[in-house]
Design an enzyme around this catalytic site. Structure first.
Site, mmCIF file in Angstrom:
data_model
loop_
_atom_site.group_PDB
_atom_site.id
_atom_site.type_symbol
_atom_site.label_atom_id
_atom_site.label_comp_id
_atom_site.label_asym_id
_atom_site.label_seq_id
_atom_site.Cartn_x
_atom_site.Cartn_y
_atom_site.Cartn_z
ATOM 1 N N ASP A 1 35.217 14.889 46.277
ATOM 2 C CA ASP A 1 35.476 16.259 46.734
ATOM 3 C C ASP A 1 36.531 16.341 47.821
ATOM 4 O OD1 ASP A 1 33.754 17.626 45.079
ATOM 5 O OD2 ASP A 1 32.033 17.106 46.303
ATOM 6 N N HIS B 1 28.496 9.386 50.536
ATOM 7 C CA HIS B 1 27.935 9.620 49.207
ATOM 8 C C HIS B 1 26.616 8.882 49.107
ATOM 9 C CE1 HIS B 1 27.648 9.787 44.820
ATOM 10 N NE2 HIS B 1 28.542 10.744 44.869
HETATM 11 N N1 ACO Z 1 30.039 12.615 58.497
HETATM 12 C C1 ACO Z 1 29.428 11.992 59.555
HETATM 13 N N2 ACO Z 1 28.296 11.255 59.436
HETATM 14 C C2 ACO Z 1 27.775 11.135 58.201
HETATM 15 C C3 ACO Z 1 28.365 11.743 57.075
HETATM 16 C C4 ACO Z 1 29.542 12.495 57.256
HETATM 17 N N3 ACO Z 1 30.145 13.091 56.228
HETATM 18 N N4 ACO Z 1 27.633 11.461 55.967
HETATM 19 C C5 ACO Z 1 26.606 10.682 56.399
HETATM 20 N N5 ACO Z 1 26.689 10.476 57.741
HETATM 21 C C6 ACO Z 1 25.813 9.636 58.559
HETATM 22 C C7 ACO Z 1 24.484 10.338 58.852
HETATM 23 O O1 ACO Z 1 24.528 11.082 60.057
HETATM 24 C C8 ACO Z 1 23.547 9.167 58.935
HETATM 25 O O2 ACO Z 1 23.763 8.549 60.182
HETATM 26 P P1 ACO Z 1 22.583 7.765 60.977
HETATM 27 O O3 ACO Z 1 22.049 6.730 59.998
HETATM 28 O O4 ACO Z 1 23.269 7.184 62.152
HETATM 29 O O5 ACO Z 1 21.548 8.806 61.307
HETATM 30 C C9 ACO Z 1 24.064 8.190 57.862
HETATM 31 O O6 ACO Z 1 25.482 8.491 57.774
HETATM 32 C C10 ACO Z 1 23.413 8.352 56.482
HETATM 33 O O7 ACO Z 1 23.490 9.713 56.107
HETATM 34 P P2 ACO Z 1 22.487 10.398 55.059
HETATM 35 O O8 ACO Z 1 22.589 11.882 55.195
HETATM 36 O O9 ACO Z 1 21.142 9.786 55.186
HETATM 37 O O10 ACO Z 1 23.099 9.914 53.692
HETATM 38 P P3 ACO Z 1 22.758 10.521 52.259
HETATM 39 O O11 ACO Z 1 23.011 9.445 51.292
HETATM 40 O O12 ACO Z 1 21.414 11.167 52.228
HETATM 41 O O13 ACO Z 1 23.826 11.714 52.115
HETATM 42 C C11 ACO Z 1 25.789 12.927 51.629
HETATM 43 C C12 ACO Z 1 24.963 11.641 51.373
HETATM 44 C C13 ACO Z 1 24.887 14.165 51.444
HETATM 45 C C14 ACO Z 1 26.910 12.993 50.614
HETATM 46 C C15 ACO Z 1 26.344 12.854 53.070
HETATM 47 O O14 ACO Z 1 27.179 11.718 53.218
HETATM 48 C C16 ACO Z 1 27.104 14.125 53.457
HETATM 49 O O15 ACO Z 1 26.473 15.080 53.907
HETATM 50 N N6 ACO Z 1 28.448 14.147 53.271
HETATM 51 C C17 ACO Z 1 29.236 15.320 53.543
HETATM 52 C C18 ACO Z 1 29.086 16.310 52.385
HETATM 53 C C19 ACO Z 1 29.827 15.864 51.138
HETATM 54 O O16 ACO Z 1 30.980 15.474 51.195
HETATM 55 N N7 ACO Z 1 29.155 15.976 49.976
HETATM 56 C C20 ACO Z 1 29.777 15.639 48.682
HETATM 57 C C21 ACO Z 1 29.115 14.480 48.029
HETATM 58 S S1 ACO Z 1 29.962 14.069 46.521
HETATM 59 C C22 ACO Z 1 29.305 15.067 45.299
HETATM 60 O O17 ACO Z 1 28.252 15.585 45.413
HETATM 61 C C23 ACO Z 1 30.116 15.276 44.081
#
Ligand code: ACO
Length: 424
Positions: free
Chosen positions: A356, A299
């Site tokens: 979610d 998140h």
């Molecule tokens: N699985 C594996 N790795 C992940 C995940 C995941 N679900 N989420 C983040 N990471 C990793 C990224 O690869 C990145 O790794 P690195 O630093 O080694 O390159 C690091 O964690 C940071 O990730 P970002 O994408 O920069 O984090 P951001 O805060 O921008 O994204 C998000 C947050 C979009 C929710 C992300 O965690 C994600 O895509 N999760 C899966 C989708 C999801 O569940 N969305 C629902 C959110 S809740 C809502 O909207 C109500």
């Protein structure tokens, strides 16, 4: 705080929130230095001061008007939470009774309004149908904007949203619309409009109605997220409440915002179809060469267990027990959660289950089809959008939202006649 820019020193006021959050007020920056800030995605930008919702993502805290989400989830109802968000305080017994009664008596939509749904194709996704229908409410209620007409719009939106949501679903499956029933509570009434049909009696199971109420409470507000910011931005132009909320619904439709729980269900289905090897999916999510992620994990704000996910995990088991169904998806989800929470990659990246992760399993168990998941989110988020819109309108510091840009296009050049142009 002082900054130096091109030889000029500028003093910037520091604003402190009631929970110790600190912001640097840059509203004089451009006037005094000619420079602007650049912050794509607004990760460092506060657009307003707000007294509605507090989140501490590091500590996994979510509070509406100061009340912890777990207390509201355990003790409150969605309509009470709606009042709390919009009015700022918990209602007295008579206020809540009057509010519930008024909402109940505004659930029907104008008969002409029902014809709107006929214009959409049978396979129309219910989210744009809801956005269009909420926008269209502005054509049925065109009173000039006053304190009273805003209050009426608030009641109409909260009352009619479940009706609109259920009608958008009924239209998509070719069943007749079910009128609201005044004898039923808010969430029971919604379930009845969704799942009853004129041919047979439908009795709402109170455990399932409570699960829906809980889901709505958990989604009711989440400070300045994408759709809420959209509602505020649209409303800042003095667009009416219906138009602003319709824009918020459109923003919520996106897969990066409201659409993630659908992706969780699809991922759990895929794991099951591929033989239930959970570890394989965890390994793939960690592999930077593989684009897959564990949906429902991570998140932007929470770097700890999302407090809403913990509440839903419990509700999930309760709903499935009540229905007497075992869910392969829940088993897989729990296995996935256990492996991920013990995995060094997920621990070091602070990736925990978000709201979610479990909501989709509950919706599916309730019989809510996947394309209605985001509509359920809309029903829940509505009071938050309304509260934020009203706060924005009453804030003397509100100005029309109008960000600036750093221009990177061509510098001035002369218009060339068409015969002198070449394709590049
Ligand atoms: N699985 C594996 N790795 C992940 C995940 C995941 N679900 N989420 C983040 N990471 C990793 C990224 O690869 C990145 O790794 P690195 O630093 O080694 O390159 C690091 O964690 C940071 O990730 P970002 O994408 O920069 O984090 P951001 O805060 O921008 O994204 C998000 C947050 C979009 C929710 C992300 O965690 C994600 O895509 N999760 C899966 C989708 C999801 O569940 N969305 C629902 C959110 S809740 C809502 O909207 C109500």
């Amino acid at each position: 705080m002082q900054i130096e820019f091109e030889g000029k020193t500028l003093t910037l006021p520091v604003i402190k929130g009631s929970e110790g959050e600190v912001g640097i007020d840059i509203s004089q920056l451009r006037a005094k230095t000619g420079a602007i800030t650049l912050d794509p995605g607004f990760g460092n930008t506060g657009a307003c001061q707000s007294a509605i919702t507090f989140i501490d993502g590091e500590r996994g805290i979510l509070r509406y008007r100061g009340y912890p989400i777990d207390q509201l989830a355990a003790e409150s109802t969605f309509l009470e939470v709606a009042w709390l968000l919009i009015k700022g305080e918990l209602p007295t017994e008579s206020q809540l009774e009057h509010f519930s009664d008024t909402v109940t008596h505004h659930t029907m939509v104008h008969q002409d309004f029902t014809r709107l749904f006929e214009a959409f194709p049978k396979d129309a996704h219910p989210m744009p149908v809801c956005a269009a229908a909420v926008g269209a409410l502005a054509t049925f209620y065109q009173e000039p904007e006053t304190e009273q007409s805003i209050q009426e719009a608030v009641i109409r939106l909260i009352a009619k949203m479940p009706t609109i949501a259920a009608y958008s679903y009924k239209h998509s499956i070719g069943q007749p619309f079910m009128y609201p029933k005044n004898a039923l509570e808010y969430s029971s009434n919604f379930l009845n409009m969704m799942f009853a049909n004129p041919c047979e009696e439908y009795v709402v199971n109170p455990v399932l109605a409570r699960a829906v109420d809980l889901l709505l409470i958990l989604h009711a507000d989440h400070e300045q997220n994408c759709s809420t910011s959209t509602v505020r931005v649209v409303g800042s132009s003095r667009a009416n409440l219906f138009a602003s909320i319709a824009a918020g619904i459109s923003a919520l439709w996106g897969p990066l915002h409201g659409g993630a729980n659908q992706q969780v269900i699809e991922m759990l289905d895929r794991i099951e179809q591929e033989g239930g090897d959970v570890q394989k999916f965890v390994d793939r999510a960690k592999d930077k060469k593989d684009n897959s992620r564990l949906m429902g994990f991570g998140h932007r704000v929470y770097k700890n267990y999302d407090p809403r996910a913990a509440i839903l995990r419990e509700s999930c088991t309760q709903v499935l027990n009540t229905l007497g169904v075992s869910s392969r998806q829940l088993e897989i989800a729990m296995k996935l959660e256990k492996i991920a929470l013990e995995d060094e990659y997920f621990i070091s990246h602070k990736l925990y289950p978000n709201v979610d992760f479990y909501s989709g399993i509950i919706y599916r168990a309730l019989g809510v089809p996947v394309n209605m998941f985001t509509v359920m989110f809309t029903l829940g988020r509505l009071p938050g959008w309304i509260a934020q819109w009203i706060e924005m309108r009453n804030d003397p510091d509100t100005r029309i939202a109008r960000p600036r840009q750093i221009y990177t296009g061509a510098t001035e050049r002369s218009y060339a006649p068409i015969e002198q142009r070449s394709s590049s």
